[in-house]
Design a protein around this motif. Structure first.
Motif, PDB file in Angstrom:
ATOM      1  N   PHE A  98       0.847  -1.190   0.000  1.00 20.09           N
ATOM      2  CA  PHE A  98       0.000   0.000   0.000  1.00 20.09           C
ATOM      3  C   PHE A  98       0.880   1.236   0.000  1.00 20.09           C
ATOM      4  O   PHE A  98       1.794   1.343   0.826  1.00 20.09           O
ATOM      5  CB  PHE A  98      -0.907   0.019   1.236  1.00 20.09           C
ATOM      6  N   VAL A  99       0.609   2.143  -0.906  1.00 18.64           N
ATOM      7  CA  VAL A  99       1.330   3.408  -0.955  1.00 18.64           C
ATOM      8  C   VAL A  99       0.315   4.527  -0.747  1.00 18.64           C
ATOM      9  O   VAL A  99      -0.637   4.665  -1.524  1.00 18.64           O
ATOM     10  CB  VAL A  99       2.072   3.595  -2.294  1.00 18.64           C
ATOM     11  N   ILE A 100       0.508   5.290   0.319  1.00 21.00           N
ATOM     12  CA  ILE A 100      -0.354   6.428   0.626  1.00 21.00           C
ATOM     13  C   ILE A 100       0.433   7.691   0.341  1.00 21.00           C
ATOM     14  O   ILE A 100       1.476   7.933   0.950  1.00 21.00           O
ATOM     15  CB  ILE A 100      -0.811   6.394   2.090  1.00 21.00           C
ATOM     16  N   VAL A 101      -0.039   8.472  -0.604  1.00 20.52           N
ATOM     17  CA  VAL A 101       0.659   9.696  -0.991  1.00 20.52           C
ATOM     18  C   VAL A 101       0.058  10.851  -0.206  1.00 20.52           C
ATOM     19  O   VAL A 101      -1.096  11.225  -0.404  1.00 20.52           O
ATOM     20  CB  VAL A 101       0.537   9.947  -2.509  1.00 20.52           C
ATOM     21  N   GLY A 102       0.840  11.410   0.687  1.00 19.81           N
ATOM     22  CA  GLY A 102       0.366  12.510   1.527  1.00 19.81           C
ATOM     23  C   GLY A 102       0.384  12.122   2.992  1.00 19.81           C
ATOM     24  O   GLY A 102      -0.215  11.125   3.391  1.00 19.81           O
ATOM     25  N   GLY A 103       1.047  12.940   3.798  1.00 16.83           N
ATOM     26  CA  GLY A 103       1.174  12.648   5.219  1.00 16.83           C
ATOM     27  C   GLY A 103       0.340  13.552   6.100  1.00 16.83           C
ATOM     28  O   GLY A 103       0.723  13.834   7.245  1.00 16.83           O
ATOM     29  N   GLY A 104      -0.807  14.002   5.595  1.00 16.43           N
ATOM     30  CA  GLY A 104      -1.736  14.767   6.414  1.00 16.43           C
ATOM     31  C   GLY A 104      -2.575  13.844   7.279  1.00 16.43           C
ATOM     32  O   GLY A 104      -2.326  12.634   7.340  1.00 16.43           O
ATOM     33  N   PRO A 105      -3.593  14.378   7.964  1.00 12.65           N
ATOM     34  CA  PRO A 105      -4.420  13.533   8.834  1.00 12.65           C
ATOM     35  C   PRO A 105      -5.040  12.347   8.110  1.00 12.65           C
ATOM     36  O   PRO A 105      -5.080  11.233   8.653  1.00 12.65           O
ATOM     37  CB  PRO A 105      -5.501  14.508   9.330  1.00 12.65           C
ATOM     38  N   THR A 106      -5.522  12.527   6.873  1.00 12.27           N
ATOM     39  CA  THR A 106      -6.137  11.426   6.140  1.00 12.27           C
ATOM     40  C   THR A 106      -5.135  10.308   5.899  1.00 12.27           C
ATOM     41  O   THR A 106      -5.417   9.124   6.152  1.00 12.27           O
ATOM     42  CB  THR A 106      -6.701  11.921   4.792  1.00 12.27           C
ATOM     43  N   GLY A 107      -3.959  10.665   5.399  1.00 17.44           N
ATOM     44  CA  GLY A 107      -2.948   9.656   5.132  1.00 17.44           C
ATOM     45  C   GLY A 107      -2.461   8.949   6.378  1.00 17.44           C
ATOM     46  O   GLY A 107      -2.292   7.724   6.399  1.00 17.44           O
ATOM     47  N   VAL A 108      -2.247   9.715   7.437  1.00 17.51           N
ATOM     48  CA  VAL A 108      -1.752   9.141   8.698  1.00 17.51           C
ATOM     49  C   VAL A 108      -2.786   8.196   9.313  1.00 17.51           C
ATOM     50  O   VAL A 108      -2.457   7.089   9.745  1.00 17.51           O
ATOM     51  CB  VAL A 108      -1.383  10.276   9.675  1.00 17.51           C
ATOM     52  N   GLU A 109      -4.050   8.619   9.347  1.00 17.90           N
ATOM     53  CA  GLU A 109      -5.085   7.784   9.952  1.00 17.90           C
ATOM     54  C   GLU A 109      -5.330   6.519   9.140  1.00 17.90           C
ATOM     55  O   GLU A 109      -5.533   5.439   9.700  1.00 17.90           O
ATOM     56  CB  GLU A 109      -6.361   8.599  10.131  1.00 17.90           C
ATOM     57  N   LEU A 110      -5.298   6.632   7.820  1.00 18.56           N
ATOM     58  CA  LEU A 110      -5.466   5.453   6.973  1.00 18.56           C
ATOM     59  C   LEU A 110      -4.306   4.486   7.150  1.00 18.56           C
ATOM     60  O   LEU A 110      -4.504   3.265   7.249  1.00 18.56           O
ATOM     61  CB  LEU A 110      -5.585   5.877   5.508  1.00 18.56           C
TER      62      LEU A 110
END
Length: 427
Positions: free
Chosen positions: A163-175
């Motif tokens: 899994f690659v999550i692009v973006g380290g804001g709240p959405t990315g961190v929580e996911l």
């Protein structure tokens, strides 16, 4: 649209998000006719979409019918419609179900995913801004594990479980935190014949820290929490392309992945008629003054994520989050009544309540005005705040019961492929 004629001023609200609902509630018992237009007949509690994507909650527990929210309010009308254009010359909105004139118009269309012009990433990556999108992501995650069972190609199997999550804001961190907990506690039980230990979760952040809008203390603690959960965090790395198989970056780093979630940015969801350069500023947001009036108009307003109100403290507008939207909707309700009563308007002042993010079981970070704390107490605060702002007693109870059950059983029973989702690529 079969909206009755009235002697009351007609206020049309486009959008049933946090801002639109707050405004409608404020005007609900006043001598105005309120018409709310939205392409969905429900309000979505977006901060919990990631839990739908990861099987922690069913979608109906974070959605609430718009008609039910405002069912007891006189002079309120809801229409399921997509707004195609705003005719500012004739004070009219043009929709797929007809046209409607307004005395006052409020644009509360929120935001949409910002791919920064990269069509390949937009085509192949997953986003999580709506309930249907979250259900698609949930199905894809589960289907990829099912496919991983069937392939004998080791590289393909690893890509299906990466899994690659692009973006380290709240959405990315929580996911990322939710996926890490699934990998640890659920996948080994669901797929005993699959080596789920090889599954990897990556956060790719273009900046030098995650949770950029929060304190350095919260950012570092969140990073520590994620790393202990086995999440790989890549900072100062920018994703430049994803072709459905390979994630390429501006460095030598690349990933083979069948699941890429784009959480790297949002932009205002503008409507034709208010999308010209003279109206729109940075991140596609509509420029408004301190009363939320759109530049050049006294009777057209914008609130929430779509609105860019520039202040000394916020030179790029307020954060695109729920709190500014709710506060602007509430304040604009007062100001609309002041306009009707020929009273002077009150300027909007944003009261920053703080920010928070959860990184899984017993782990969260909270920044308030005077206090900053992390860990299990922050996690309890995060849960209380989110339960408080959910609409509907049933939704609060269902979410709370689900959280208690998931905590005690270390389980997520909503990991169901209700409607199969097939991506347009194969690894």
């Amino acid at each position: 649209m079969n909206i009755p004629k009235t002697s009351f001023p007609r206020v049309i609200i486009i959008g049933g998000g946090f801002a639109g609902i707050a405004l409608a509630r404020k005007l609900s018992k006043q001598e105005v006719q309120v018409v709310l237009l939205d392409k969905h007949n429900y309000h979505t509690f977006q901060p919990l979409l990631y839990q739908v994507s990861t099987g922690g909650l069913e979608p109906d527990s974070i959605a609430y019918p718009i008609r039910k929210i405002l069912k007891d309010f006189p002079n309120f009308f809801f229409r399921l419609a997509s707004v195609n254009e705003i005719d500012t010359n004739n004070n009219k909105v043009k929709t797929n179900i007809g046209d409607l004139k307004f005395d006052y118009l409020v644009v509360a269309t929120g935001s949409t995913t910002n791919f920064f012009g990269n069509s390949e990433i937009e085509k192949h990556s997953m986003v999580m801004k709506t309930i249907p999108q979250s259900l698609n992501l949930r199905s894809l995650i589960l289907e990829n594990f099912e496919d991983a069972l069937l392939t004998s190609d080791l590289n393909e199997r690893n890509a299906l479980m990466n899994f690659v999550i692009v973006g380290g804001g709240p959405t990315g961190v929580e996911l990322a935190g939710a996926l890490a907990e699934i990998k640890k506690g659920i996948l080994p039980k669901d797929y005993p014949d699959l080596d789920t230990r090889s599954a990897q979760i990556h956060i790719v952040q273009s900046g030098d820290c995650i949770l950029k809008g929060m304190s350095a203390q919260a950012s570092q603690k969140a990073e520590d929490f994620l790393e202990k959960l086995g999440v790989h965090i890549w900072k100062n790395v920018r994703v430049i392309n994803y072709d459905g198989k390979t994630v390429t970056t501006n460095t030598d780093l690349s990933f083979q992945s069948a699941t890429v979630v784009w959480a790297a940015g949002v932009k205002g969801a503008t409507i034709k008629g208010l999308d010209a350069e003279k109206f729109v500023t940075r991140r596609n947001r509509v420029e408004v003054n301190q009363y939320n009036q759109v530049k050049g108009f006294e009777h057209i307003f914008a609130i929430g994520d779509i609105a860019s109100m520039v202040t000394e403290m916020h030179p790029h507008g307020f954060p695109m989050m729920a709190q500014p939207a709710i506060q602007q909707g509430d304040q604009l309700g007062d100001n609309l009544l002041r306009i009707i009563e020929n009273k002077p308007l009150k300027p909007f002042y944003y009261s920053d309540k703080g920010a928070m993010a959860t990184i899984g079981r017993n782990k969260a970070v909270v920044d308030l005005k005077k206090w900053k704390f992390q860990g299990i107490f922050a996690w309890y605060v995060w849960m209380f705040v989110h339960l408080f702002f959910l609409i509907g007693f049933r939704n609060r109870m269902v979410v709370f019961i689900n959280w208690v059950y998931n905590y005690v059983r270390f389980d997520r029973e909503a990991r169901l492929i209700i409607r199969p989702f097939k991506s347009n690529h194969k690894v």
